[in-house]
Design an enzyme around this catalytic site. Structure first.
Site, PDB file in Angstrom:
ATOM      1  CG  HIS A   1     -32.850  12.148  23.541  1.00  0.00           C
ATOM      2  ND1 HIS A   1     -33.835  13.468  23.430  1.00  0.00           N
ATOM      3  CD2 HIS A   1     -32.441  12.170  22.118  1.00  0.00           C
ATOM      4  CE1 HIS A   1     -33.857  13.943  22.203  1.00  0.00           C
ATOM      5  NE2 HIS A   1     -33.190  13.268  21.396  1.00  0.00           N
TER       6      HIS A   1
ATOM      7  NE  ARG B   1     -15.744  10.365  34.117  1.00  0.00           N
ATOM      8  CZ  ARG B   1     -15.632  11.290  32.899  1.00  0.00           C
ATOM      9  NH1 ARG B   1     -16.417  12.330  33.358  1.00  0.00           N
ATOM     10  NH2 ARG B   1     -15.093  11.385  31.876  1.00  0.00           N
TER      11      ARG B   1
ATOM     12  NE  ARG C   1     -30.224   9.335  20.115  1.00  0.00           N
ATOM     13  CZ  ARG C   1     -29.882   9.957  18.845  1.00  0.00           C
ATOM     14  NH1 ARG C   1     -28.758  10.239  18.681  1.00  0.00           N
ATOM     15  NH2 ARG C   1     -30.668  10.126  18.314  1.00  0.00           N
TER      16      ARG C   1
ATOM     17  CB  ILE D   1     -18.952  13.675  38.270  1.00  0.00           C
ATOM     18  CG1 ILE D   1     -19.935  12.989  37.551  1.00  0.00           C
ATOM     19  CG2 ILE D   1     -19.334  14.258  39.624  1.00  0.00           C
ATOM     20  CD1 ILE D   1     -20.137  11.620  38.323  1.00  0.00           C
ATOM     21  N   GLY D   2     -17.167  15.692  35.708  1.00  0.00           N
ATOM     22  CA  GLY D   2     -16.422  15.723  34.299  1.00  0.00           C
ATOM     23  C   GLY D   2     -14.996  15.949  34.451  1.00  0.00           C
TER      24      GLY D   2
ATOM     25  CD  GLU E   1     -19.398  18.206  28.246  1.00  0.00           C
ATOM     26  OE1 GLU E   1     -18.571  18.586  29.023  1.00  0.00           O
ATOM     27  OE2 GLU E   1     -18.919  17.606  27.130  1.00  0.00           O
TER      28      GLU E   1
ATOM     29  CG  ASP F   1      -6.207  15.775  29.620  1.00  0.00           C
ATOM     30  OD1 ASP F   1      -5.392  14.861  29.167  1.00  0.00           O
ATOM     31  OD2 ASP F   1      -7.480  15.733  29.932  1.00  0.00           O
TER      32      ASP F   1
HETATM   33  O1  LIG Z   1     -14.921  13.663  30.801  1.00  0.00           O
HETATM   34  P1  LIG Z   1     -16.251  14.638  30.388  1.00  0.00           P
HETATM   35  O2  LIG Z   1     -17.336  14.895  31.496  1.00  0.00           O
HETATM   36  O3  LIG Z   1     -16.972  13.786  28.983  1.00  0.00           O
HETATM   37  O4  LIG Z   1     -15.799  16.070  29.992  1.00  0.00           O
HETATM   38  C1  LIG Z   1     -14.807  16.200  29.213  1.00  0.00           C
HETATM   39  O5  LIG Z   1     -14.217  15.456  28.451  1.00  0.00           O
HETATM   40  C2  LIG Z   1     -14.709  15.460  27.180  1.00  0.00           C
HETATM   41  C3  LIG Z   1     -13.427  15.571  26.115  1.00  0.00           C
HETATM   42  O6  LIG Z   1     -12.524  14.632  26.303  1.00  0.00           O
HETATM   43  C4  LIG Z   1     -15.664  16.675  27.030  1.00  0.00           C
HETATM   44  O7  LIG Z   1     -16.721  16.137  27.436  1.00  0.00           O
HETATM   45  C5  LIG Z   1     -15.085  17.468  28.052  1.00  0.00           C
HETATM   46  O8  LIG Z   1     -15.918  18.361  28.808  1.00  0.00           O
HETATM   47  O1  LIG Z   2     -12.365  19.385  27.490  1.00  0.00           O
HETATM   48  C1  LIG Z   2     -11.456  18.575  28.002  1.00  0.00           C
HETATM   49  C2  LIG Z   2     -11.572  17.688  28.807  1.00  0.00           C
HETATM   50  C3  LIG Z   2     -10.557  16.981  29.309  1.00  0.00           C
HETATM   51  N1  LIG Z   2      -9.241  17.578  28.749  1.00  0.00           N
HETATM   52  C4  LIG Z   2      -9.111  18.814  28.113  1.00  0.00           C
HETATM   53  O2  LIG Z   2      -7.884  18.834  27.719  1.00  0.00           O
HETATM   54  N2  LIG Z   2     -10.223  19.196  27.563  1.00  0.00           N
END
Ligand SMILES: O=P(O)(O)O[C@H]1O[C@H](CO)[C@@H](O)[C@H]1O
Ligand SMILES: O=c1cc[nH]c(=O)[nH]1
Length: 238
Positions: A4, A24, A43, A88-89, A184, A207
């Site tokens: 991968h 990102r 991928r 960084i999510g 995650e 959100d």
């Molecule tokens: O913005 P990322 O890092 O992808 O994290 C959030 O966004 C995704 C869902 O929209 C899921 O992976 C969630 O954990």
């Molecule tokens: O997992 C997620 C990521 C962004 N926004 C959400 O509502 N849920």
């Protein structure tokens, strides 16, 4: 190399920033790193290595969900001997005091997934972040003046807005103190524990499950800059 990841071992820095979204990773490479080059794109899971204030840093996407980050983080920690991964999510906010754009540092994660079954534990695993990374992130956020909340997050196999449990299912986790929901952090922290490595999940609340409000399309990249700055500041100190 792995199935991968096509990067050579020497191409991956000891500290990796890990967004879910490959674009990102590209944004971080283009806006924040110098001399960044693409080191893997298997991928389309883009990974770049460059320099931040003279320090070598890799930013590599992990995709969405525990199984996906589980694969990439395991390979980074074992094949590439990475010391620390800083996710960084983005996340959904579960508490009213967390504003849109605020940072959330995940001290620990709870989950609805069966991820930890593989460890054959006679109980429930509550994996946690690396405390040094957490302290540094909280400190960086304070210094830079970004609102930041530290606590437990709920890492779900389900996206907060679309699931058969219904629109209210997040409330039980909020009642137990979860600050936010992502997909995650649990698998990342469990993988770091299993491989005896370091991890921190730094999230931006994009959100709100409480108000139904969220970032518009432009802010879904620009609104993440504070989190990226904090993560890079932490990477310098690892
Ligand atoms: O913005 P990322 O890092 O992808 O994290 C959030 O966004 C995704 C869902 O929209 C899921 O992976 C969630 O954990
Ligand atoms: O997992 C997620 C990521 C962004 N926004 C959400 O509502 N849920």
């Amino acid at each position: 190399m792995t199935p991968h990841n096509r990067a050579d071992k020497a191409d991956i820095a000891p500290v990796v920033l890990a967004p879910g979204d490959p674009l990102r990773a590209k944004l971080v490479a283009e806006h924040f790193l110098s001399d960044a080059r693409l080191v893997t794109d298997v991928r389309n899971m883009l990974g770049y290595t460059g320099f931040f204030k003279g320090q070598k840093v890799t930013v590599m996407a992990t995709g969405m969900g525990g199984p996906s980050i589980g694969i990439y983080s395991y390979e980074l920690f074992t094949t590439y001997d990475v010391k620390a991964i800083i996710r960084i999510g983005t996340c959904g906010g579960l508490q009213k005091q967390i504003g849109i754009g605020d940072l959330v540092c995940a001290m620990t994660a709870s989950t609805d997934s069966a991820w930890a079954h593989q460890y054959n534990l006679k109980g429930t695993l509550s994996p946690c972040c690396d405390s040094e990374l957490l302290f540094k992130a909280v400190d960086q956020a304070k210094q830079l003046g970004y609102p930041c909340h530290a606590g437990m997050v709920f890492s779900s196999d389900l996206f907060s807005s679309y699931n058969a449990l219904g629109q209210e299912s997040w409330k039980a986790w909020a009642r137990m103190g979860a600050l936010a929901q992502d997909m995650e952090t649990y698998a990342l922290y469990a993988t770091a524990a299993w491989t005896a490595k370091r991890a921190l999940s730094l999230l931006t609340m994009t959100d709100s499950c409480v108000s139904g409000e969220g970032f518009g399309p432009e802010m879904r990249s620009k609104g993440l800059f504070p989190m990226i700055e904090v993560a890079l500041g932490v990477a310098l100190e690892v």
